[in-house]
Structures are given as structure tokens and as C-alpha cells.
Scaffold this motif. Sequence first.
Motif, PDB file in Angstrom:
ATOM      1  N   SER A   1       0.632  -1.462  -0.032  1.00  0.00           N
ATOM      2  CA  SER A   1       0.059  -0.261   0.303  1.00  0.00           C
ATOM      3  C   SER A   1       1.054   1.403   0.292  1.00  0.00           C
ATOM      4  O   SER A   1       0.291   2.308  -0.506  1.00  0.00           O
ATOM      5  N   PHE A   2       2.108   1.484   0.641  1.00  0.00           N
ATOM      6  CA  PHE A   2       2.580   2.123   0.896  1.00  0.00           C
ATOM      7  C   PHE A   2       3.194   2.695  -0.490  1.00  0.00           C
ATOM      8  O   PHE A   2       3.875   3.290  -1.219  1.00  0.00           O
ATOM      9  N   ASP A   3       3.711   1.273  -0.988  1.00  0.00           N
ATOM     10  CA  ASP A   3       4.975   1.262  -2.749  1.00  0.00           C
ATOM     11  C   ASP A   3       3.849   2.085  -3.493  1.00  0.00           C
ATOM     12  O   ASP A   3       4.272   3.229  -4.204  1.00  0.00           O
ATOM     13  N   GLY A   4       3.043   2.325  -3.023  1.00  0.00           N
ATOM     14  CA  GLY A   4       1.482   2.537  -4.025  1.00  0.00           C
ATOM     15  C   GLY A   4       1.666   2.472  -5.545  1.00  0.00           C
ATOM     16  O   GLY A   4       1.033   2.149  -7.055  1.00  0.00           O
ATOM     17  N   THR A   5       2.684   1.712  -6.568  1.00  0.00           N
ATOM     18  CA  THR A   5       2.829   0.519  -7.816  1.00  0.00           C
ATOM     19  C   THR A   5       3.036  -0.425  -7.937  1.00  0.00           C
ATOM     20  O   THR A   5       2.732  -0.867  -9.201  1.00  0.00           O
ATOM     21  N   LEU A   6       2.789  -1.321  -7.061  1.00  0.00           N
ATOM     22  CA  LEU A   6       2.394  -2.942  -7.036  1.00  0.00           C
ATOM     23  C   LEU A   6       1.174  -3.577  -6.938  1.00  0.00           C
ATOM     24  O   LEU A   6       0.225  -3.051  -6.220  1.00  0.00           O
ATOM     25  N   SER A   7       0.734  -4.141  -7.192  1.00  0.00           N
ATOM     26  CA  SER A   7      -0.796  -4.634  -7.424  1.00  0.00           C
ATOM     27  C   SER A   7      -0.788  -5.098  -6.033  1.00  0.00           C
ATOM     28  O   SER A   7       0.258  -6.267  -5.960  1.00  0.00           O
ATOM     29  N   SER A   8      -1.678  -5.281  -5.606  1.00  0.00           N
ATOM     30  CA  SER A   8      -1.875  -6.143  -4.850  1.00  0.00           C
ATOM     31  C   SER A   8      -2.445  -8.235  -4.290  1.00  0.00           C
ATOM     32  O   SER A   8      -2.027  -8.318  -3.217  1.00  0.00           O
ATOM     33  N   TRP A   9      -1.409  -8.363  -5.782  1.00  0.00           N
ATOM     34  CA  TRP A   9      -1.929  -9.732  -6.049  1.00  0.00           C
ATOM     35  C   TRP A   9      -0.640  -9.770  -5.658  1.00  0.00           C
ATOM     36  O   TRP A   9      -0.766 -11.123  -4.892  1.00  0.00           O
ATOM     37  N   TRP A  10       0.388  -9.143  -5.459  1.00  0.00           N
ATOM     38  CA  TRP A  10       1.622  -9.291  -4.999  1.00  0.00           C
ATOM     39  C   TRP A  10       2.100  -9.692  -3.681  1.00  0.00           C
ATOM     40  O   TRP A  10       3.093 -11.198  -2.849  1.00  0.00           O
ATOM     41  N   THR A  11       0.755  -9.596  -3.389  1.00  0.00           N
ATOM     42  CA  THR A  11       0.673 -10.031  -1.111  1.00  0.00           C
ATOM     43  C   THR A  11       0.725 -11.521  -1.372  1.00  0.00           C
ATOM     44  O   THR A  11       1.389 -11.781  -0.255  1.00  0.00           O
ATOM     45  N   ARG A  12      -0.297 -12.485  -2.660  1.00  0.00           N
ATOM     46  CA  ARG A  12      -0.734 -13.726  -2.433  1.00  0.00           C
ATOM     47  C   ARG A  12       0.571 -14.075  -3.066  1.00  0.00           C
ATOM     48  O   ARG A  12       1.142 -15.378  -2.080  1.00  0.00           O
ATOM     49  N   ILE A  13       1.754 -13.434  -3.439  1.00  0.00           N
ATOM     50  CA  ILE A  13       2.394 -14.345  -4.643  1.00  0.00           C
ATOM     51  C   ILE A  13       3.914 -14.226  -3.183  1.00  0.00           C
ATOM     52  O   ILE A  13       4.555 -15.096  -2.385  1.00  0.00           O
ATOM     53  N   VAL A  14       4.131 -12.895  -2.701  1.00  0.00           N
ATOM     54  CA  VAL A  14       5.311 -12.928  -1.118  1.00  0.00           C
ATOM     55  C   VAL A  14       4.615 -14.330  -0.401  1.00  0.00           C
ATOM     56  O   VAL A  14       5.333 -14.494   0.122  1.00  0.00           O
ATOM     57  N   ILE A  15       2.739 -14.279   0.512  1.00  0.00           N
ATOM     58  CA  ILE A  15       2.971 -15.463   1.106  1.00  0.00           C
ATOM     59  C   ILE A  15       3.093 -16.771   0.528  1.00  0.00           C
ATOM     60  O   ILE A  15       3.405 -17.809   0.923  1.00  0.00           O
TER      61      ILE A  15
ATOM     62  N   ALA B   1       5.736 -17.376  -1.809  1.00  0.00           N
ATOM     63  CA  ALA B   1       7.201 -17.703  -1.067  1.00  0.00           C
ATOM     64  C   ALA B   1       7.406 -18.032   0.671  1.00  0.00           C
ATOM     65  O   ALA B   1       8.053 -18.794   0.657  1.00  0.00           O
ATOM     66  N   LEU B   2       6.107 -17.263   1.298  1.00  0.00           N
ATOM     67  CA  LEU B   2       6.882 -17.640   2.105  1.00  0.00           C
ATOM     68  C   LEU B   2       6.404 -18.961   2.529  1.00  0.00           C
ATOM     69  O   LEU B   2       7.466 -19.436   4.341  1.00  0.00           O
ATOM     70  N   LEU B   3       5.574 -19.182   2.663  1.00  0.00           N
ATOM     71  CA  LEU B   3       4.572 -20.629   3.333  1.00  0.00           C
ATOM     72  C   LEU B   3       5.669 -21.527   2.801  1.00  0.00           C
ATOM     73  O   LEU B   3       5.101 -22.734   3.086  1.00  0.00           O
ATOM     74  N   GLY B   4       5.999 -21.645   0.968  1.00  0.00           N
ATOM     75  CA  GLY B   4       7.119 -21.905   1.021  1.00  0.00           C
ATOM     76  C   GLY B   4       8.432 -22.453   1.763  1.00  0.00           C
ATOM     77  O   GLY B   4       8.807 -23.584   1.859  1.00  0.00           O
ATOM     78  N   VAL B   5       9.137 -21.050   2.044  1.00  0.00           N
ATOM     79  CA  VAL B   5      10.371 -21.908   2.925  1.00  0.00           C
ATOM     80  C   VAL B   5       9.801 -21.773   4.822  1.00  0.00           C
ATOM     81  O   VAL B   5      10.801 -22.977   5.384  1.00  0.00           O
ATOM     82  N   PHE B   6       8.431 -21.356   5.089  1.00  0.00           N
ATOM     83  CA  PHE B   6       7.886 -21.967   6.525  1.00  0.00           C
ATOM     84  C   PHE B   6       8.304 -23.690   6.284  1.00  0.00           C
ATOM     85  O   PHE B   6       8.434 -24.652   7.687  1.00  0.00           O
ATOM     86  N   CYS B   7       7.339 -24.097   4.677  1.00  0.00           N
ATOM     87  CA  CYS B   7       6.972 -25.580   4.973  1.00  0.00           C
ATOM     88  C   CYS B   7       8.605 -26.420   5.141  1.00  0.00           C
ATOM     89  O   CYS B   7       8.582 -27.286   5.782  1.00  0.00           O
ATOM     90  N   VAL B   8       9.182 -26.001   3.849  1.00  0.00           N
ATOM     91  CA  VAL B   8      11.016 -26.405   4.716  1.00  0.00           C
ATOM     92  C   VAL B   8      11.417 -26.228   5.946  1.00  0.00           C
ATOM     93  O   VAL B   8      11.901 -27.502   6.536  1.00  0.00           O
ATOM     94  N   LEU B   9      10.459 -25.414   6.592  1.00  0.00           N
ATOM     95  CA  LEU B   9      11.122 -25.347   7.594  1.00  0.00           C
ATOM     96  C   LEU B   9      10.423 -25.537   9.322  1.00  0.00           C
ATOM     97  O   LEU B   9      10.856 -26.666   9.753  1.00  0.00           O
ATOM     98  N   GLN B  10       9.165 -26.450   8.590  1.00  0.00           N
ATOM     99  CA  GLN B  10       8.231 -27.338   9.107  1.00  0.00           C
ATOM    100  C   GLN B  10       8.895 -28.735   8.592  1.00  0.00           C
ATOM    101  O   GLN B  10       9.188 -29.638   9.975  1.00  0.00           O
ATOM    102  N   ARG B  11       9.795 -28.953   7.351  1.00  0.00           N
ATOM    103  CA  ARG B  11       9.805 -30.683   8.001  1.00  0.00           C
ATOM    104  C   ARG B  11      10.944 -30.970   8.728  1.00  0.00           C
ATOM    105  O   ARG B  11      11.089 -31.663   8.956  1.00  0.00           O
ATOM    106  N   GLY B  12      12.221 -29.179   8.625  1.00  0.00           N
ATOM    107  CA  GLY B  12      13.111 -29.640   9.428  1.00  0.00           C
ATOM    108  C   GLY B  12      12.411 -29.619  10.828  1.00  0.00           C
ATOM    109  O   GLY B  12      13.141 -31.082  11.565  1.00  0.00           O
ATOM    110  N   MET B  13      11.596 -28.801  11.190  1.00  0.00           N
ATOM    111  CA  MET B  13      11.038 -29.235  12.599  1.00  0.00           C
ATOM    112  C   MET B  13      10.665 -30.739  13.380  1.00  0.00           C
ATOM    113  O   MET B  13      10.125 -31.162  14.133  1.00  0.00           O
ATOM    114  N   GLU B  14       9.418 -30.373  11.696  1.00  0.00           N
ATOM    115  CA  GLU B  14       8.682 -32.078  11.510  1.00  0.00           C
ATOM    116  C   GLU B  14       9.985 -33.286  12.528  1.00  0.00           C
ATOM    117  O   GLU B  14       9.817 -34.035  13.641  1.00  0.00           O
TER     118      GLU B  14
END
Length: 330
Positions: free
Chosen positions: A289-303, A305-318
Amino acid sequence: MKFVPRLNAQTLPSWVAVLLFAAMFAAGSFAYRGFFSGQVLLNLLIDNAFLLVVAIGMTFVILSGGIDLSVGSVVALTTMVLAWGVERAQWPPALMIAIVLIGGTLFGAAMGFVIQTFQIPAFIVTLAGMFLARGLCYLISIDSIAISEPTLTAWSQARVPLGGLGEVSPGVVVAAGVLAAAVWLAHGTPFGRAVYAVGGNERSALLMGLPVARTRIAVYALSGGCSALGGVLFAIYTLSGYGLHAQGLELDAIAATVIGGALLTGGVGYVMGTLTGVLMLGVIQTLISFDGTLSSWWTRIVIGALLGVFCVLQRGMELAHRGRSGQSPG
């Protein structure tokens, strides 16, 4: 009672989420003027109070080893029933809020009963619940119902001052109360210990004499109640009821829970981690929102990517969790 997790292999994702949130907020503060302020931080809570309440209920479900796909639809149905009740039927807001909270809790309990009694996967039962609740919205109205009831309107516009830090909405106060109660319930009561035990190993929980069936039904009832309360907060936040409200909210709630460090297979995680997950989703939206030039769909893209990272961390945790319990890795 362990409210704040100590750093170890199992709690590593929770602490990574805290550090990532701090890094994102710091980056936004350097990049955008006005970003570093108490009110911007509080706005994350104002805009996501309903999501925090829904995600808390989802956390208990995931800790028990289940999943609840109906939460977004229950939120939408709650907004429709509340808006119809106060605007069309002219019933008192307090009565309508009590009705939707009881209804949401019973809806969740019914799904938990079906899951436990007939041993049907939670994914199937809650998927059916998702379609049922969303369909019921359109039996009430296919159009949006605006809320102009004076009490709810006043609550929507009210603010609670927090000194020099800024101000929050009453919804944030409600969400903070739910969070405090959930932390106590998860880490300071026999019910919380039963939830962790059922999610960690259901067979062992049965052998220990824990009330597995009652715990599972209670967990889904809790999730349904939290979804209904989240729906009340969302209806007051938007001052409307609509069948298309909260589409995909169940995925946001799952994402917040996972990013907060809860293990998807159950038995590991902290309720406080869910707050971090919700704040993480909020700060991503605020940065865009502060950037103003990016589409709101970037929220989904970043989320994503983050989920992918955390799933790998979860596998290590498991793997670490299984190593501690002496199980062979799957």
C-alpha cells in the motif's frame, strides 16, 4: 505455563517469523516516510482483528492435527445473518450477536461430531461445511446488506486511545482478549494439553486416557465460535453483510498459523505465533500500500513464497520432533 517459546529446533519457524516481521517493518521504515509510527503498527491490528480471531480458532484445529476449511464461509454467513437481523428484522444487536456466536459454535461442533463419530477426514467434512455456509448466505439475500444500525455504526467508528502510541478500534480490544484467553486455554488448562496430545499422537492420547473424542469436537466448536466472532468484527468493520465476504479467508488463517510456527500435522506450535503470522500478512499488505505501484496480488505472491520457506522449516522441525520422540523419519 509456556507463553513464549524458547529457541530450539521446534520453535525455530516461530522465531524466524518474528525476525522477518521486524525486518520487514524496519525496511518499510527506511523506505517510506511515515511508515515508522505507532499508529501504522496499530493499524495492522485494526485491519486484521477479525483475521486474528479466526486464525486463533484455526490454530487449535491445526494443533489437534485437523483442518477447518469452513471458517471464511462462516464469517460471510455471520455477516449476512447479523446484517439481516439488525436491518430487516429490527432485532437488537446484542441479541443478534448472541445468536450468531451460538450458531457458529454449534455449526463447528456439528462438524467435529461428524468427523469424530464417522471418522471422515476433516478436509471433506469442513469442505462440505464451507459450501453449506456459503450457500446459506444466498438464501438470505444475493445482494449486500448495508448496516446502518446506530449501535453498530458507533462501534465501527469508536477508537480506544493508547496514549502517544496511537489508537485502536474496539475490535482490536476484543481480539486481544480472545488472544489472551486462547494462550491461557492452550498452555494453562487440561484441555490445551489434550489438544497437543491428540495432535501429537492420537493413539498415545487414547492410551493415556485423555478424552480424545470430546477434545476433537470441542476444538471444532471453538473454531466455529471464533469464526462467528470474527464475522461479527468483520461486519462491524465493513458495516455490511455479503455472501462474497471473506473469500479465501480460510487460506489466510491457515497461512498465518503456519507462518506463526504451528506444525500442519499437529502437536507443535504456539498461539502467540499466530499473532506474528497475522502481523506478517498485515505488514506485507501495508508495504504494498505504501509503495503504491504494486498490485495487491503481490500480497499473494509474497505469502506463497513465505509459505514455501516455512514448509521447508516445518519439515526440519518435524524431523527434529520425530527424532526427539524416537520415531523413524517418514
